[in-house]
Design a protein around this motif. Structure first.
Motif, PDB file in Angstrom:
ATOM      1  N   PHE A   4       0.873  -1.174   0.000  1.00  0.00           N
ATOM      2  CA  PHE A   4       0.000   0.000   0.000  1.00  0.00           C
ATOM      3  C   PHE A   4       0.907   1.220   0.000  1.00  0.00           C
ATOM      4  O   PHE A   4       1.352   1.673   1.058  1.00  0.00           O
ATOM      5  N   GLY A   5       1.222   1.726  -1.166  1.00  0.00           N
ATOM      6  CA  GLY A   5       2.187   2.801  -1.243  1.00  0.00           C
ATOM      7  C   GLY A   5       3.533   2.316  -0.734  1.00  0.00           C
ATOM      8  O   GLY A   5       4.062   1.301  -1.192  1.00  0.00           O
ATOM      9  N   SER A   6       4.098   3.011   0.244  1.00  0.00           N
ATOM     10  CA  SER A   6       5.406   2.632   0.770  1.00  0.00           C
ATOM     11  C   SER A   6       5.315   1.574   1.866  1.00  0.00           C
ATOM     12  O   SER A   6       6.340   1.114   2.364  1.00  0.00           O
ATOM     13  N   ARG A   7       4.109   1.188   2.252  1.00  0.00           N
ATOM     14  CA  ARG A   7       3.935   0.191   3.310  1.00  0.00           C
ATOM     15  C   ARG A   7       3.642  -1.183   2.730  1.00  0.00           C
ATOM     16  O   ARG A   7       2.886  -1.324   1.769  1.00  0.00           O
ATOM     17  N   THR A   8       4.242  -2.200   3.352  1.00  0.00           N
ATOM     18  CA  THR A   8       3.957  -3.589   2.989  1.00  0.00           C
ATOM     19  C   THR A   8       3.394  -4.298   4.209  1.00  0.00           C
ATOM     20  O   THR A   8       3.921  -4.167   5.313  1.00  0.00           O
ATOM     21  N   VAL A   9       2.312  -5.033   4.015  1.00  0.00           N
ATOM     22  CA  VAL A   9       1.663  -5.767   5.098  1.00  0.00           C
ATOM     23  C   VAL A   9       1.618  -7.241   4.726  1.00  0.00           C
ATOM     24  O   VAL A   9       1.156  -7.595   3.638  1.00  0.00           O
ATOM     25  N   ASP A  10       2.108  -8.101   5.628  1.00  0.00           N
ATOM     26  CA  ASP A  10       2.001  -9.543   5.462  1.00  0.00           C
ATOM     27  C   ASP A  10       0.827 -10.011   6.313  1.00  0.00           C
ATOM     28  O   ASP A  10       0.936 -10.130   7.532  1.00  0.00           O
ATOM     29  N   PHE A  11      -0.304 -10.268   5.672  1.00  0.00           N
ATOM     30  CA  PHE A  11      -1.505 -10.648   6.394  1.00  0.00           C
ATOM     31  C   PHE A  11      -1.444 -12.067   6.953  1.00  0.00           C
ATOM     32  O   PHE A  11      -2.358 -12.481   7.655  1.00  0.00           O
ATOM     33  N   ASN A  12      -0.393 -12.789   6.668  1.00  0.00           N
ATOM     34  CA  ASN A  12      -0.186 -14.079   7.332  1.00  0.00           C
ATOM     35  C   ASN A  12       0.333 -13.900   8.756  1.00  0.00           C
ATOM     36  O   ASN A  12       0.266 -14.840   9.560  1.00  0.00           O
ATOM     37  N   ARG A  13       0.865 -12.713   9.050  1.00  0.00           N
ATOM     38  CA  ARG A  13       1.478 -12.509  10.365  1.00  0.00           C
ATOM     39  C   ARG A  13       1.109 -11.169  10.996  1.00  0.00           C
ATOM     40  O   ARG A  13       1.756 -10.735  11.955  1.00  0.00           O
ATOM     41  N   HIS A  14       0.098 -10.515  10.470  1.00  0.00           N
ATOM     42  CA  HIS A  14      -0.241  -9.201  10.996  1.00  0.00           C
ATOM     43  C   HIS A  14      -1.723  -8.924  10.795  1.00  0.00           C
ATOM     44  O   HIS A  14      -2.297  -9.244   9.758  1.00  0.00           O
ATOM     45  N   VAL A  15      -2.335  -8.329  11.824  1.00  0.00           N
ATOM     46  CA  VAL A  15      -3.702  -7.831  11.736  1.00  0.00           C
ATOM     47  C   VAL A  15      -3.625  -6.319  11.641  1.00  0.00           C
ATOM     48  O   VAL A  15      -3.101  -5.660  12.550  1.00  0.00           O
ATOM     49  N   ALA A  16      -4.100  -5.760  10.553  1.00  0.00           N
ATOM     50  CA  ALA A  16      -4.041  -4.310  10.362  1.00  0.00           C
ATOM     51  C   ALA A  16      -5.188  -3.641  11.105  1.00  0.00           C
ATOM     52  O   ALA A  16      -6.339  -4.100  11.042  1.00  0.00           O
ATOM     53  N   LEU A  17      -4.874  -2.563  11.796  1.00  0.00           N
ATOM     54  CA  LEU A  17      -5.872  -1.791  12.532  1.00  0.00           C
ATOM     55  C   LEU A  17      -6.277  -0.577  11.709  1.00  0.00           C
ATOM     56  O   LEU A  17      -5.472   0.305  11.446  1.00  0.00           O
ATOM     57  N   MET A  18      -7.544  -0.561  11.304  1.00  0.00           N
ATOM     58  CA  MET A  18      -8.104   0.527  10.503  1.00  0.00           C
ATOM     59  C   MET A  18      -8.876   1.481  11.417  1.00  0.00           C
ATOM     60  O   MET A  18      -9.846   1.079  12.061  1.00  0.00           O
ATOM     61  N   ALA A  19      -8.429   2.725  11.490  1.00  0.00           N
ATOM     62  CA  ALA A  19      -9.149   3.759  12.230  1.00  0.00           C
ATOM     63  C   ALA A  19     -10.218   4.375  11.329  1.00  0.00           C
ATOM     64  O   ALA A  19     -10.168   4.257  10.102  1.00  0.00           O
ATOM     65  N   ILE A  20     -11.174   5.040  11.946  1.00  0.00           N
ATOM     66  CA  ILE A  20     -12.334   5.579  11.234  1.00  0.00           C
ATOM     67  C   ILE A  20     -12.389   7.087  11.422  1.00  0.00           C
ATOM     68  O   ILE A  20     -12.413   7.580  12.552  1.00  0.00           O
ATOM     69  N   VAL A  21     -12.411   7.814  10.312  1.00  0.00           N
ATOM     70  CA  VAL A  21     -12.585   9.266  10.355  1.00  0.00           C
ATOM     71  C   VAL A  21     -13.686   9.623   9.363  1.00  0.00           C
ATOM     72  O   VAL A  21     -13.507   9.479   8.151  1.00  0.00           O
TER      73      VAL A  21
END
Length: 307
Positions: free
Chosen positions: A21-38
């Protein structure tokens, strides 16, 4: 390769677990991403317009990043029944927030919209994801996503946003959600969106009653098992309130319990209002799953151990 199965949890076999995601890489096998709401709306579901002013919205987004959010979901039009919001007005609401947050942070940004005109400008302003509560029913929106590097969240709902479905009925809510998501993923791919840019969301409470949302929570693994990173948007929703008989501002603990259940069922993105509390819950789950080291080890680690 996915990590080994941990007792009490479901590890979905994700087709494309590592996402950029742009400059960020997320491995969903080992990470739960926290999505904030605005939500830059005067009638927001949770805060009732607290972040409607531009600076309040930007400050809330950056505060969420400070509190541990990996992702900020920025919206300018509620899903709840009411008059439609014109594309120009929605764009005026979300674009400056996206621009200012992107200038200040590399956080993942999603635009919560189902309008192609808004999505196109949001991506140009720095959004990495289009969060579509209509489930990608609009071919023009699919074309906008396909022509970009953005991801898309395909959400299950029965009706268009801002419209009501009285007494929604399902013979088997999970089976019907799964069928819808499968069909819409196929539609997305046929319209040019690569599978490695697709995320799915069963749509807790969206045209569903409390019993439907509980069934989705209980059987979340059947949805995450489709192989796409799956989002659980459970924060302070009505099904939590009806279980606990509590108003929105008092549903934090119930929301965290539902979020943890979904994570153990394979959810890999959690959409939450109360960021600091959710960050703590996610960190504990990730540590228990063996994905995260504790911040420190001190208890019973020395020559003189505590009871």
């Amino acid at each position: 390769m996915a990590p080994p199965l941990t007792p009490g949890s479901f590890m979905p076999a994700l087709k494309y677990p590592v996402r950029s995601f742009g400059s960020r890489t997320v491995d969903f096998n080992r990470h739960v991403a926290l999505m904030a709401i605005v939500n830059r709306t005067p009638d927001s579901f949770y805060d009732g317009g607290r972040t409607f002013a531009l600076q309040a919205a930007v400050d809330a987004a950056l505060s969420a990043v400070h509190d541990g959010a990996d992702w900020v979901d920025i919206g300018g039009a509620p899903f709840a029944p009411g008059p439609a919001i014109a594309a120009a007005e929605e764009t005026d609401r979300v674009l400056p927030v996206i621009q200012q947050v992107r200038a200040a942070s590399d956080v993942v940004i999603s635009a919560d919209t189902f309008l192609p005109e808004v999505a196109e400008q949001a991506i140009a302003a720095g959004a990495n994801v289009i969060n579509d509560t209509t489930g990608l029913r609009n071919r023009d929106l699919a074309a906008v996503v396909a022509a970009s590097d953005a991801h898309v969240v395909i959400t299950h709902s029965l009706a268009q946003p801002r419209t009501a479905v009285p007494r929604p009925h399902y013979d088997d809510v999970v089976a019907e959600v799964v069928d819808f998501l499968l069909r819409q993923v196929e539609r997305a791919v046929s319209l040019g969106i690569p599978e490695d840019r697709i995320i799915i969301d069963p749509g807790h409470d969206l045209n569903k009653n409390t019993l439907h949302s509980l069934e989705i929570t209980r059987r979340f693994s059947e949805i995450s098992g489709l192989g796409h990173p799956t989002l659980a948007a459970v924060s302070n929703k009505d099904f939590i309130g009806e279980i606990l008989d509590l108003p929105k501002q008092q549903r934090v603990e119930g929301s965290l319990a539902a979020a943890v259940m979904c994570i153990l069922g394979g959810a890999r993105i959690i959409r939450m209002h109360n960021v600091a509390a959710a960050r703590s819950a996610i960190n504990v789950v990730e540590a228990a799953l063996g994905w995260r080291e504790p911040a420190y080890l001190r208890h019973n680690m020395g020559e003189f151990n505590s009871p």
